[in-house]
Design an enzyme around this catalytic site. Structure first.
Site, PDB file in Angstrom:
ATOM      1  N   LYS A 281       0.729  -0.953   0.022  1.00  0.00           N
ATOM      2  CA  LYS A 281      -0.106  -0.226   0.246  1.00  0.00           C
ATOM      3  C   LYS A 281       0.867   1.139   0.136  1.00  0.00           C
ATOM      4  O   LYS A 281       0.369   2.158  -1.102  1.00  0.00           O
ATOM      5  CB  LYS A 281      -1.355  -0.158   0.901  1.00  0.00           C
ATOM      6  CG  LYS A 281      -2.041  -1.356   1.041  1.00  0.00           C
ATOM      7  CD  LYS A 281      -2.532  -0.969   2.543  1.00  0.00           C
ATOM      8  CE  LYS A 281      -2.339  -0.919   4.208  1.00  0.00           C
ATOM      9  NZ  LYS A 281      -1.695  -2.213   4.407  1.00  0.00           N
TER      10      LYS A 281
ATOM     11  N   ARG B   3      -9.401   0.525   8.573  1.00  0.00           N
ATOM     12  CA  ARG B   3      -9.235  -0.604   9.505  1.00  0.00           C
ATOM     13  C   ARG B   3     -10.303  -1.671  10.225  1.00  0.00           C
ATOM     14  O   ARG B   3      -9.558  -2.454  10.474  1.00  0.00           O
ATOM     15  CB  ARG B   3      -7.691  -0.343  10.592  1.00  0.00           C
ATOM     16  CG  ARG B   3      -6.765  -1.347   9.996  1.00  0.00           C
ATOM     17  CD  ARG B   3      -5.448  -0.511  10.461  1.00  0.00           C
ATOM     18  NE  ARG B   3      -3.962  -1.294   9.599  1.00  0.00           N
ATOM     19  CZ  ARG B   3      -2.774  -1.113   9.396  1.00  0.00           C
ATOM     20  NH1 ARG B   3      -2.724   0.178   8.756  1.00  0.00           N
ATOM     21  NH2 ARG B   3      -2.029  -2.015   9.618  1.00  0.00           N
TER      22      ARG B   3
ATOM     23  N   ARG C 141      11.861  -5.380   4.400  1.00  0.00           N
ATOM     24  CA  ARG C 141      11.822  -3.512   4.261  1.00  0.00           C
ATOM     25  C   ARG C 141      12.548  -3.047   5.725  1.00  0.00           C
ATOM     26  O   ARG C 141      12.394  -3.338   6.432  1.00  0.00           O
ATOM     27  CB  ARG C 141       9.641  -3.262   5.026  1.00  0.00           C
ATOM     28  CG  ARG C 141       9.782  -2.052   5.428  1.00  0.00           C
ATOM     29  CD  ARG C 141       7.843  -1.503   4.822  1.00  0.00           C
ATOM     30  NE  ARG C 141       7.440  -2.510   6.450  1.00  0.00           N
ATOM     31  CZ  ARG C 141       5.582  -2.218   6.355  1.00  0.00           C
ATOM     32  NH1 ARG C 141       5.709  -1.981   5.162  1.00  0.00           N
ATOM     33  NH2 ARG C 141       5.880  -2.822   7.572  1.00  0.00           N
TER      34      ARG C 141
ATOM     35  N   ARG D 112      10.960  -0.447  10.915  1.00  0.00           N
ATOM     36  CA  ARG D 112      10.141  -0.086  11.627  1.00  0.00           C
ATOM     37  C   ARG D 112      10.360  -0.889  13.478  1.00  0.00           C
ATOM     38  O   ARG D 112      10.221  -1.724  13.212  1.00  0.00           O
ATOM     39  CB  ARG D 112       8.710   0.183  11.137  1.00  0.00           C
ATOM     40  CG  ARG D 112       8.325   1.105  10.242  1.00  0.00           C
ATOM     41  CD  ARG D 112       7.326   1.253   9.954  1.00  0.00           C
ATOM     42  NE  ARG D 112       6.612   0.398  10.412  1.00  0.00           N
ATOM     43  CZ  ARG D 112       5.246  -0.598   9.765  1.00  0.00           C
ATOM     44  NH1 ARG D 112       4.800   0.627   8.120  1.00  0.00           N
ATOM     45  NH2 ARG D 112       4.061  -0.803  10.372  1.00  0.00           N
TER      46      ARG D 112
ATOM     47  N   ARG E  15       0.393  -8.562  14.184  1.00  0.00           N
ATOM     48  CA  ARG E  15      -0.261  -7.576  12.837  1.00  0.00           C
ATOM     49  C   ARG E  15      -1.017  -8.228  12.690  1.00  0.00           C
ATOM     50  O   ARG E  15      -2.056  -7.795  12.022  1.00  0.00           O
ATOM     51  CB  ARG E  15       1.003  -6.786  12.617  1.00  0.00           C
ATOM     52  CG  ARG E  15       1.181  -5.893  13.415  1.00  0.00           C
ATOM     53  CD  ARG E  15       2.153  -5.138  13.157  1.00  0.00           C
ATOM     54  NE  ARG E  15       2.284  -4.861  11.197  1.00  0.00           N
ATOM     55  CZ  ARG E  15       3.151  -4.725  11.046  1.00  0.00           C
ATOM     56  NH1 ARG E  15       4.762  -4.947  11.152  1.00  0.00           N
ATOM     57  NH2 ARG E  15       3.573  -3.792   9.647  1.00  0.00           N
TER      58      ARG E  15
HETATM   59  P1  ADP Z   1       2.546  -1.559   3.493  1.00  0.00           P
HETATM   60  O1  ADP Z   1       1.882  -0.176   3.803  1.00  0.00           O
HETATM   61  O2  ADP Z   1       1.582  -2.636   2.241  1.00  0.00           O
HETATM   62  O3  ADP Z   1       2.179  -2.230   4.251  1.00  0.00           O
HETATM   63  P2  ADP Z   1       4.620  -1.135   1.450  1.00  0.00           P
HETATM   64  O4  ADP Z   1       4.212  -0.473   1.038  1.00  0.00           O
HETATM   65  O5  ADP Z   1       6.014  -1.045   2.781  1.00  0.00           O
HETATM   66  O6  ADP Z   1       3.235  -2.380   2.404  1.00  0.00           O
HETATM   67  O7  ADP Z   1       5.508  -2.503   1.012  1.00  0.00           O
HETATM   68  C1  ADP Z   1       6.076  -3.860   2.274  1.00  0.00           C
HETATM   69  C2  ADP Z   1       7.887  -4.245   1.690  1.00  0.00           C
HETATM   70  O8  ADP Z   1       7.700  -5.268   0.266  1.00  0.00           O
HETATM   71  C3  ADP Z   1       8.532  -2.592   1.408  1.00  0.00           C
HETATM   72  O9  ADP Z   1       9.609  -3.046   1.248  1.00  0.00           O
HETATM   73  C4  ADP Z   1       8.195  -3.024  -0.083  1.00  0.00           C
HETATM   74  O10 ADP Z   1       9.370  -2.145  -0.534  1.00  0.00           O
HETATM   75  C5  ADP Z   1       8.174  -4.468  -0.643  1.00  0.00           C
HETATM   76  N1  ADP Z   1       7.389  -4.672  -1.674  1.00  0.00           N
HETATM   77  C6  ADP Z   1       5.905  -4.296  -1.944  1.00  0.00           C
HETATM   78  N2  ADP Z   1       5.210  -4.524  -3.472  1.00  0.00           N
HETATM   79  C7  ADP Z   1       6.034  -5.508  -3.338  1.00  0.00           C
HETATM   80  C8  ADP Z   1       5.998  -6.405  -5.260  1.00  0.00           C
HETATM   81  N3  ADP Z   1       5.081  -6.304  -5.567  1.00  0.00           N
HETATM   82  N4  ADP Z   1       7.054  -7.367  -4.884  1.00  0.00           N
HETATM   83  C9  ADP Z   1       7.942  -7.715  -4.191  1.00  0.00           C
HETATM   84  N5  ADP Z   1       8.034  -6.180  -2.865  1.00  0.00           N
HETATM   85  C10 ADP Z   1       6.663  -5.657  -2.566  1.00  0.00           C
HETATM   86  P1  ADP Z   2       1.185  -2.072   8.108  1.00  0.00           P
HETATM   87  O1  ADP Z   2       0.505  -1.411   6.477  1.00  0.00           O
HETATM   88  O2  ADP Z   2       2.582  -2.826   7.824  1.00  0.00           O
HETATM   89  O3  ADP Z   2      -0.077  -2.811   8.882  1.00  0.00           O
HETATM   90  P2  ADP Z   2       0.856   0.834   9.403  1.00  0.00           P
HETATM   91  O4  ADP Z   2       2.226   1.644   9.009  1.00  0.00           O
HETATM   92  O5  ADP Z   2      -0.404   1.129   8.286  1.00  0.00           O
HETATM   93  O6  ADP Z   2       1.646  -0.648   8.970  1.00  0.00           O
HETATM   94  O7  ADP Z   2       0.432   0.481  10.726  1.00  0.00           O
HETATM   95  C1  ADP Z   2       1.191   0.613  11.884  1.00  0.00           C
HETATM   96  C2  ADP Z   2       0.438   0.530  12.979  1.00  0.00           C
HETATM   97  O8  ADP Z   2      -0.233   1.517  13.443  1.00  0.00           O
HETATM   98  C3  ADP Z   2      -0.559  -0.981  13.314  1.00  0.00           C
HETATM   99  O9  ADP Z   2      -0.049  -1.683  12.671  1.00  0.00           O
HETATM  100  C4  ADP Z   2      -1.884   0.137  13.987  1.00  0.00           C
HETATM  101  O10 ADP Z   2      -0.921  -0.690  15.003  1.00  0.00           O
HETATM  102  C5  ADP Z   2      -1.502   1.080  13.623  1.00  0.00           C
HETATM  103  N1  ADP Z   2      -2.594   1.823  12.446  1.00  0.00           N
HETATM  104  C6  ADP Z   2      -2.580   2.384  11.434  1.00  0.00           C
HETATM  105  N2  ADP Z   2      -3.450   3.035  11.278  1.00  0.00           N
HETATM  106  C7  ADP Z   2      -4.690   2.258  11.700  1.00  0.00           C
HETATM  107  C8  ADP Z   2      -5.867   2.835  11.374  1.00  0.00           C
HETATM  108  N3  ADP Z   2      -6.866   2.809  10.804  1.00  0.00           N
HETATM  109  N4  ADP Z   2      -6.282   2.036  12.773  1.00  0.00           N
HETATM  110  C9  ADP Z   2      -5.618   1.351  13.957  1.00  0.00           C
HETATM  111  N5  ADP Z   2      -4.427   1.075  14.263  1.00  0.00           N
HETATM  112  C10 ADP Z   2      -3.941   1.695  13.019  1.00  0.00           C
END
Ligand code: ADP
Ligand code: ADP
Ligand code: ZN
Length: 214
Positions: free
Chosen positions: A13, A88, A127, A161, A172
């Site tokens: 995302k 979420r 990541r 992170r 998570r």
């Molecule tokens: P999210 O915001 O949904 O938690 P991220 O965009 O941070 O996910 O992506 C998680 C990790 O996976 C990052 O290190 C990113 O570089 C990698 N990543 C994202 N999209 C892809 C993909 N299509 N294929 C392989 N790795 C990916």
């Molecule tokens: P990822 O896409 O890798 O799960 P985020 O950066 O979106 O990570 O979120 C990191 C953390 O922040 C989550 O595990 C949660 O604890 C909190 N968080 C983020 N967005 C929300 C939301 N909309 N509602 C509740 N908790 C959230």
């Protein structure tokens, strides 16, 4: 253009939001980034959020809804935005619907990025980001062109992170399945959900998203 990007932790995302931000001239609203900002600032909300985030749980709907409602009112959201990591929970999705109708705003597309379970853990544990500009990377899947140097800004300092460790990741993913996955049905039942294959290469996922957005 106003979008909601759904998908489990590690789906891509953030990566895709940043690309769409540049391509469409709209801004990414990541509740995760906002919360990390609160934690870094040492605010009361930040202190409470840190504990929950470190444990892999979800921060209270009340705090999140207020944060987003305030943020959407800023001028930089006028051209459009991408909601990344929000909503979420079903209560957050319901609150978003009423918030949008109060503000006379409409979401153009709700898109979910689908990935395999095993891929999520690998993506999250590999990541890292550039400390200077926030550009995202992955140990195996998205390395900088020149090792140790950020493609975007030339920075050489990178960070991970606190919650991107294997233990927290399991919690998570459980939180995702129990509390977030039901909103897929919420939007599907409303007939507005679109899906993209998040297992494809990063560029391919961007192309699929652009095709949907038109
Ligand atoms: P999210 O915001 O949904 O938690 P991220 O965009 O941070 O996910 O992506 C998680 C990790 O996976 C990052 O290190 C990113 O570089 C990698 N990543 C994202 N999209 C892809 C993909 N299509 N294929 C392989 N790795 C990916
Ligand atoms: P990822 O896409 O890798 O799960 P985020 O950066 O979106 O990570 O979120 C990191 C953390 O922040 C989550 O595990 C949660 O604890 C909190 N968080 C983020 N967005 C929300 C939301 N909309 N509602 C509740 N908790 C959230
Ligand atoms: Zn950088």
């Amino acid at each position: 253009m106003k979008l909601i990007l759904l998908g489990p932790p590690g789906a891509g995302k953030g990566t895709q939001s940043k690309r769409l931000e540049e391509a469409l001239g709209i801004i990414q609203l990541s509740t995760g980034d906002m919360l990390r900002g609160e934690v870094a600032s040492g605010s009361e909300n930040g202190k409470k959020a840190k504990e929950v985030m470190d444990a892999g749980g979800l921060v209270s709907d009340e705090v999140i809804i207020e944060m987003i409602s305030d943020r959407i009112d800023h001028d930089d959201c006028k051209a459009g935005f991408i909601l990344d990591g929000f909503p979420r929970t079903v209560p957050q999705a319901e609150a978003l619907d009423s918030m949008l109708s109060e503000k006379s705003l409409r979401i153009d597309d709700v898109i979910t990025i689908e990935v395999d379970k095993e891929a999520m853990v690998r993506r999250i544990t590999g990541r890292y980001t550039c400390s200077a500009c926030g550009a995202g990377y992955h140990e195996d899947f998205q390395k900088p062109a020149s090792a140790g140097v950020c493609d975007k800004c030339g920075g050489t300092d990178f960070s991970r992170r606190a919650d991107d460790n294997e233990e927290t990741v399991r919690n998570r993913l459980t939180a995702y399945e129990e509390l977030t996955a039901p909103i897929i049905n919420y939007y599907d039942d409303a007939g507005v959900l679109k899906r993209v294959d998040g297992m494809a290469e990063i560029n391919q996922v961007t192309a699929s998203l652009k095709e949907i957005i038109g």
